[in-house]
Design an enzyme around this catalytic site. Structure first.
Site, PDB file in Angstrom:
ATOM      1  N   HIS A 186       0.859  -1.208   0.000  1.00  0.00           N
ATOM      2  CA  HIS A 186       0.000   0.000   0.000  1.00  0.00           C
ATOM      3  C   HIS A 186       0.883   1.240   0.000  1.00  0.00           C
ATOM      4  CE1 HIS A 186      -3.822   2.099   1.624  1.00  0.00           C
ATOM      5  NE2 HIS A 186      -2.972   3.043   1.234  1.00  0.00           N
ATOM      6  N   HIS A 191       1.346   5.436  -1.767  1.00  0.00           N
ATOM      7  CA  HIS A 191       0.946   6.557  -2.627  1.00  0.00           C
ATOM      8  C   HIS A 191       2.214   7.129  -3.247  1.00  0.00           C
ATOM      9  CE1 HIS A 191      -3.174   6.656  -0.972  1.00  0.00           C
ATOM     10  NE2 HIS A 191      -2.568   6.177   0.098  1.00  0.00           N
ATOM     11  N   LYS A 238      -9.495  -0.614  -5.677  1.00  0.00           N
ATOM     12  CA  LYS A 238      -9.482   0.114  -4.398  1.00  0.00           C
ATOM     13  C   LYS A 238     -10.828   0.790  -4.166  1.00  0.00           C
ATOM     14  CE  LYS A 238      -7.965   1.982  -0.605  1.00  0.00           C
ATOM     15  NZ  LYS A 238      -6.860   2.874  -0.344  1.00  0.00           N
ATOM     16  N   HIS A 292     -10.572   1.032   1.979  1.00  0.00           N
ATOM     17  CA  HIS A 292     -10.358   2.062   3.010  1.00  0.00           C
ATOM     18  C   HIS A 292     -11.564   1.935   3.939  1.00  0.00           C
ATOM     19  CE1 HIS A 292      -8.835   6.050   4.514  1.00  0.00           C
ATOM     20  NE2 HIS A 292      -9.993   5.927   5.126  1.00  0.00           N
ATOM     21  N   HIS A 298      -4.599  -0.499   6.064  1.00  0.00           N
ATOM     22  CA  HIS A 298      -4.116   0.326   7.190  1.00  0.00           C
ATOM     23  C   HIS A 298      -4.992   0.235   8.437  1.00  0.00           C
ATOM     24  CE1 HIS A 298      -7.002   2.876   5.179  1.00  0.00           C
ATOM     25  NE2 HIS A 298      -6.157   3.325   4.275  1.00  0.00           N
ATOM     26  N   ASP A 335       1.352   2.716   3.498  1.00  0.00           N
ATOM     27  CA  ASP A 335       0.489   3.882   3.293  1.00  0.00           C
ATOM     28  C   ASP A 335       1.308   5.168   3.263  1.00  0.00           C
ATOM     29  OD1 ASP A 335      -1.836   5.224   2.719  1.00  0.00           O
ATOM     30  OD2 ASP A 335      -2.561   5.287   4.782  1.00  0.00           O
TER      31      ASP A 335
END
Ligand code: DOR
Ligand code: ZN
Length: 345
Positions: A14, A16, A100, A137, A175, A248
């Site tokens: 995970h 970004h 996602k 999420h 997360h 994350d």
């Protein structure tokens, strides 16, 4: 005392990586440590189709330069109008590794997210049929629910019925931050797993208010009280194949964090392995680190384990106060702190 630990090359399930100048600045930190990473699709605009995912993958590889030994695993951002046929085609072609699910308005760039999971019936049936993971999420967005309860309420209101309705749907609850989420994932009679970030193993919610407002300790889901941190720690070091590494890492330029309305996200990529290893060391679980960092995730996704190894050595490393300059200046997680492990590369 173990002073040197060599493990199979790990993956980050995970991350970004952003775009443009920030992508160029941050991608190398992930590629230095990890063989593969699940790349989150919450760009502006979000990555919702094959062409956008293919182009983004190209930009990631271009940012890393010639000869980079790193594989970005692309994800499809689900919207209310997500096209199940297109998603299945992208999965079959090896372009999409997963979908996602952001509940609309749950977090950064989630405005195009899903307003009601019941709108996704065809997509969910398709994912279940083809074995493609759904990454979630897991927070409700109901403004009457306290921000510290949004994950636990999501588990009860959304995840529990979802696992009942789609008993074979592969789910990664991303997360996790609560005892409720950790217990659900550990115990469910369902193909479900969870990623765990370094920050949720190392800080509780006090860190956000430690002598003043601390924007660099703010991410979503927000850190919870100490009892939850300890529950998430126990899950991470338990050896259960349902828990694995997902940083994350979510960089925001320093001005966007240190602001009257600071963005959610913690940039932990540069020292991620070191931060995780500190936790496993403190918990007397160095022997479980390789499973968490390099095996459980790949097995859950049905991907081969990596060849090659990385070595970490016991040595003091001080995290810099800031990384990058100008439009890519970011304050890293644990800035100014000394970690007791160093990646030996
Ligand atoms: O803190 C977060 N930052 N949580 C998310 O879910 C998104 C991420 C981001 O993209 O900045
Ligand atoms: Zn994220």
């Amino acid at each position: 005392m173990t002073d040197r630990l060599t493990i199979r090359r790990p993956d980050d399930w995970h991350v970004h990586l952003r775009d443009g100048a920030m992508l160029t600045a941050v991608a190398q930190h992930t590629a230095r440590q990890f063989a593969r990473a699940i790349v989150m699709p919450n760009l502006t605009p979000p990555v919702t189709d094959l062409a956008a995912a293919a182009a983004y993958r190209e930009r990631i590889m271009a940012a890393l330069g010639e000869g980079a030994d790193f594989t970005p695993l692309m994800t499809c951002y689900l919207t209310d109008g997500a096209d199940a046929g297109m998603i299945a085609e992208g999965y079959a072609a090896g372009l999409f590794a997963a979908c996602k699910l952001y509940p609309a308005h749950a977090t950064t760039n989630s405005a195009h997210g899903v307003t009601d999971i019941r709108r996704l019936t065809t997509v969910l049936e398709t994912l279940q049929r083809i074995g493609m993971p759904l990454l979630i999420h897991g927070e409700v967005t109901d403004r009457s629910i306290d921000i510290f309860d949004r994950e636990a309420v999501f588990v009860e209101r959304v995840l529990t019925p979802l696992t009942r309705d789609y008993p074979a749907l592969k789910i990664v609850l991303e997360h996790i931050t609560t005892a409720e989420a950790a217990a659900f994932v550990a115990e469910a009679a369902h193909p479900i797993a969870a990623t765990i970030t370094p920050q949720h193993l190392l800080i509780n919610r006090n860190a956000i208010f430690d002598g003043g407002l601390r924007p660099h300790a703010y991410c979503l889901p927000v850190a919870k009280r100490e009892s939850h941190r300890l529950a998430v720690r126990r899950a991470a070091v338990s050896g259960s194949p349902r828990f694995f590494l997902g940083t994350d890492s979510a960089p925001h330029v320093v001005g966007a964090k240190e602001s009257g309305c600071g963005c959610a996200g913690i940039f932990n990529a540069p020292y991620a392995l070191e931060a995780y290893l500190r936790v496993f060391d403190e918990e007397g679980a160095l022997d479980r680190f390789e499973g968490f960092a390099a095996e459980h995730g790949a097995r859950f996704y049905g991907l081969p384990l990596n060849g090659g190894t990385v070595t970490l050595v016991r040595a003091p490393v001080t995290v810099p106060d800031r990384i990058g300059t100008g439009e890519t200046a970011v304050v890293p997680f644990m800035a100014g702190e000394t970690i007791g492990w160093r990646l030996d590369v």
